[in-house]
Design a protein around this motif. Structure first.
Motif, PDB file in Angstrom:
ATOM      1  N   THR A 290      88.487  16.138  64.658  1.00 17.96           N
ATOM      2  CA  THR A 290      89.204  15.998  65.925  1.00 17.96           C
ATOM      3  C   THR A 290      89.305  14.530  66.324  1.00 17.96           C
ATOM      4  O   THR A 290      90.359  14.067  66.786  1.00 17.96           O
ATOM      5  N   LEU A 291      88.240  13.793  66.126  1.00 19.20           N
ATOM      6  CA  LEU A 291      88.256  12.360  66.409  1.00 19.20           C
ATOM      7  C   LEU A 291      89.282  11.643  65.543  1.00 19.20           C
ATOM      8  O   LEU A 291      90.012  10.763  66.028  1.00 19.20           O
ATOM      9  N   ALA A 292      89.360  11.978  64.272  1.00 18.56           N
ATOM     10  CA  ALA A 292      90.331  11.334  63.379  1.00 18.56           C
ATOM     11  C   ALA A 292      91.756  11.556  63.876  1.00 18.56           C
ATOM     12  O   ALA A 292      92.580  10.630  63.881  1.00 18.56           O
ATOM     13  N   ALA A 293      92.040  12.786  64.318  1.00 15.42           N
ATOM     14  CA  ALA A 293      93.376  13.082  64.837  1.00 15.42           C
ATOM     15  C   ALA A 293      93.632  12.305  66.124  1.00 15.42           C
ATOM     16  O   ALA A 293      94.730  11.777  66.338  1.00 15.42           O
ATOM     17  N   ALA A 294      92.620  12.220  67.002  1.00 15.44           N
ATOM     18  CA  ALA A 294      92.781  11.501  68.261  1.00 15.44           C
ATOM     19  C   ALA A 294      92.991  10.011  68.026  1.00 15.44           C
ATOM     20  O   ALA A 294      93.782   9.359  68.727  1.00 15.44           O
ATOM     21  N   ASP A 316      86.189   4.738  70.991  1.00 14.56           N
ATOM     22  CA  ASP A 316      85.126   3.881  70.469  1.00 14.56           C
ATOM     23  C   ASP A 316      83.753   4.523  70.677  1.00 14.56           C
ATOM     24  O   ASP A 316      82.936   4.580  69.747  1.00 14.56           O
ATOM     25  N   LEU A 317      83.488   5.023  71.893  1.00 16.01           N
ATOM     26  CA  LEU A 317      82.201   5.659  72.161  1.00 16.01           C
ATOM     27  C   LEU A 317      82.063   6.959  71.376  1.00 16.01           C
ATOM     28  O   LEU A 317      80.982   7.258  70.840  1.00 16.01           O
ATOM     29  N   TRP A 318      83.145   7.717  71.281  1.00 15.57           N
ATOM     30  CA  TRP A 318      83.165   8.961  70.491  1.00 15.57           C
ATOM     31  C   TRP A 318      82.782   8.653  69.043  1.00 15.57           C
ATOM     32  O   TRP A 318      81.956   9.340  68.436  1.00 15.57           O
ATOM     33  N   THR A 319      83.377   7.600  68.494  1.00 16.75           N
ATOM     34  CA  THR A 319      83.102   7.204  67.105  1.00 16.75           C
ATOM     35  C   THR A 319      81.636   6.826  66.927  1.00 16.75           C
ATOM     36  O   THR A 319      80.966   7.263  65.973  1.00 16.75           O
ATOM     37  N   ARG A 320      81.125   6.014  67.839  1.00 18.15           N
ATOM     38  CA  ARG A 320      79.733   5.567  67.716  1.00 18.15           C
ATOM     39  C   ARG A 320      78.741   6.725  67.876  1.00 18.15           C
ATOM     40  O   ARG A 320      77.705   6.766  67.209  1.00 18.15           O
ATOM     41  N   SER A 331      70.528   4.117  68.275  1.00 19.10           N
ATOM     42  CA  SER A 331      70.295   2.859  68.990  1.00 19.10           C
ATOM     43  C   SER A 331      71.574   2.272  69.589  1.00 19.10           C
ATOM     44  O   SER A 331      71.511   1.528  70.571  1.00 19.10           O
ATOM     45  N   ARG A 332      72.737   2.614  69.016  1.00 20.07           N
ATOM     46  CA  ARG A 332      73.994   2.052  69.525  1.00 20.07           C
ATOM     47  C   ARG A 332      74.583   2.848  70.686  1.00 20.07           C
ATOM     48  O   ARG A 332      75.583   2.447  71.272  1.00 20.07           O
ATOM     49  N   VAL A 333      73.967   3.983  71.017  1.00 20.91           N
ATOM     50  CA  VAL A 333      74.494   4.806  72.120  1.00 20.91           C
ATOM     51  C   VAL A 333      73.401   5.200  73.110  1.00 20.91           C
ATOM     52  O   VAL A 333      73.630   6.018  73.993  1.00 20.91           O
ATOM     53  N   ASP A 334      72.212   4.632  72.971  1.00 27.10           N
ATOM     54  CA  ASP A 334      71.086   5.115  73.766  1.00 27.10           C
ATOM     55  C   ASP A 334      71.080   4.614  75.207  1.00 27.10           C
ATOM     56  O   ASP A 334      70.134   4.848  75.950  1.00 27.10           O
ATOM     57  N   ARG A 335      72.158   3.964  75.608  1.00 29.86           N
ATOM     58  CA  ARG A 335      72.354   3.597  77.017  1.00 29.86           C
ATOM     59  C   ARG A 335      73.638   4.208  77.566  1.00 29.86           C
ATOM     60  O   ARG A 335      74.014   3.934  78.702  1.00 29.86           O
TER      61      ARG A 335
END
Length: 472
Positions: A290-294, A316-320, A331-335
């Motif tokens: 779904t992310l790839a299509a978006a 960007d946040l969805w991807t990370r 660690s890249r999304v823990d905030r």
């Protein structure tokens, strides 16, 4: 390509708050009904009702079970919606502070707590409902079938997380979503009895020849602004793609609701989902496809409504977040992601306590995360210390506290209510109608939620002035 009216989409959120009051030492406890009466006393005193529309275009009311609830005004972009959803926290916290003052005046030493979560201490559930305006030409059941695979796996990117108790064969432990255990059907016209993922009750609050309102019940209430933006933004993108006829992978399942609880207990996204066409797919793979299509859709979508640049932040946040699930390095999304932030907090407490998930202290930390009071709730504390990322600003939120969205029908409602309050003229409002009650009733019906200017409302405002003059 979508028609322009649905590139610019109306969206709103209904938030129910958990409520409790804690009396001082030796004091008697207050029931939810009792504290709700204190909470809504200023509203009832002023409007003779606990169900009102406010000058920012939103609806404030006391829902079943003594839950304060705010339904945001109609918004047509993501950050606008976030500002109004967050303004709801400000409104109900102000009521809670006034309730504490009223308790003190009655010689009751009580503190009022409002929680933006979805499950209370004994397992009762209350909701955070999302509303998306869609075209009438799309049958809601068919749309729902296309959306269900995304909806049951969406918790991976935007769940609020909670300490799950032993239930239905599951052991105590961390659960990604608070609502996953509370929904029982995929698509249904019921709300409380069956609790579907998507509610099909046909209430467009507008021209029923043109619009449908898709009512999503499965989502968690989010404390994190960035998680909220991801939840709504990703859903907006999927709806745009469906309406535009973008070919999405066929993930229709035999029993989508049968998988939702397993997904909530698998932080790897590896839960296998049985496809109607045969074979299986993992929850993570559904989100990745779904992310790839978006991501591709962003290259061609009309830049209307929510700006494409803003939706790129969502992607960007969805991807990370999906990369974090795939690698188990958060660690890249823990905030930025509610359930990740909360899990880290709970794990730190578990290390200190040396206990399993059944320790009552963990349940207390879980609940305190959702206390909306600045300086007291755990999440507001993290945010104030820069340990949780922001999407918007305090200034924008406080502007939304008293001002309706300028780009939708809500502007007209907000103007009408504000002027009526200034003049002291009795009026009646709902999502569609503006009514001056006296000397002779006059009503304007607003069937297009996209229209922020209407000459009929200008005339009604002039009639308000006449009514005020006639009242002396």
């Amino acid at each position: 390509m979508t028609s322009p009216v649905f590139a610019r989409r109306i969206v709103g959120v209904e938030t129910e708050y958990g409520i409790t009051a804690v009396a001082g030492e030796g004091g008697s406890s207050l029931t939810p009904d009792e504290i709700a009466r204190y909470l809504f006393r200023p509203i009832v005193d002023r409007y003779a009702s606990s169900n009102i529309f406010t000058r920012n275009g939103s609806r404030l009311y006391l829902d079943v079970g003594s839950h304060p609830e705010i339904a945001t005004a109609e918004c047509d972009s993501l950050t606008q919606l976030l500002n109004h959803e967050q303004a709801g926290d400000v409104v109900v916290d102000e009521l809670a502070r006034r309730a504490e003052e009223a308790l003190a005046a009655d010689r009751i030493d009580g503190r009022v707590y409002l929680f933006k979560n979805n499950v209370d201490s004994v397992g009762n559930s209350y909701g955070c409902h999302e509303n998306y305006l869609v075209s009438r030409h799309l049958p809601l059941r068919n749309l729902g079938k296309q959306l269900l695979p995304f909806m049951i796996t969406r918790q991976l990117i935007c769940g609020a997380g909670m300490v799950g108790r032993a239930t239905g064969g599951y052991q105590p432990g961390f659960v990604i979503s608070q609502r996953a255990d509370q929904v029982w059907e995929g698509i249904s016209s019921a709300t409380t009895r069956a609790r579907p993922i998507i509610n099909t009750r046909d209430e467009p609050h507008g021209d029923s020849q043109r619009f449908r309102r898709m009512h999503v019940i499965v989502g968690d209430s989010n404390m994190s602004e960035t998680t909220f933006a991801l939840k709504v933004g990703a859903t907006l993108l999927v709806l745009e793609m469906v309406e535009a006829g973008v070919a999405l992978p066929d993930f229709e399942m035999h029993n989508p609701i049968g998988h939702i609880r397993d997904i909530a207990r698998d932080m790897t996204g590896g839960t296998l989902l049985d496809l109607k066409a045969g074979g299986t797919v993992t929850a993570l793979e559904v989100q990745e496809a779904t992310l790839a299509a978006a991501t591709q859709w962003l290259e061609e979508r009309p830049d209307e409504g929510t700006p494409t640049a803003e939706l790129r932040r969502v992607v960007d946040l969805w991807t990370r977040q999906l990369e974090a699930i795939r690698t188990q390095d958060f660690s890249r999304v823990d905030r930025e992601i509610d359930w990740v932030i909360k899990l880290n907090l709970l794990n730190r407490y578990r290390e200190r306590l040396g206990e399993d998930w059944g320790h009552p202290k963990l349940a207390q930390v879980d609940l305190t995360y959702h206390d909306i009071r600045p300086g007291r709730g755990l999440f507001p504390l993290l945010e104030s210390r820069g340990l949780a990322e922001r999407w918007t600003t305090d200034e924008a939120i406080h502007a939304a506290r008293d001002t309706a969205p300028e780009t939708t029908r809500a502007r007209l409602r907000g103007q009408f209510i504000a002027r009526a309050e200034e003049l002291g003229v009795p009026v009646t409002t709902d999502w569609v109608n503006l009514k001056v009650n006296e000397p002779e009733p006059r009503v304007v019906e607003l069937l297009d939620p996209f229209v922020p200017v209407d000459a009929r409302v200008d005339e009604l405002l002039a009639y308000l002035e006449e009514s005020a003059a006639a009242r002396g």
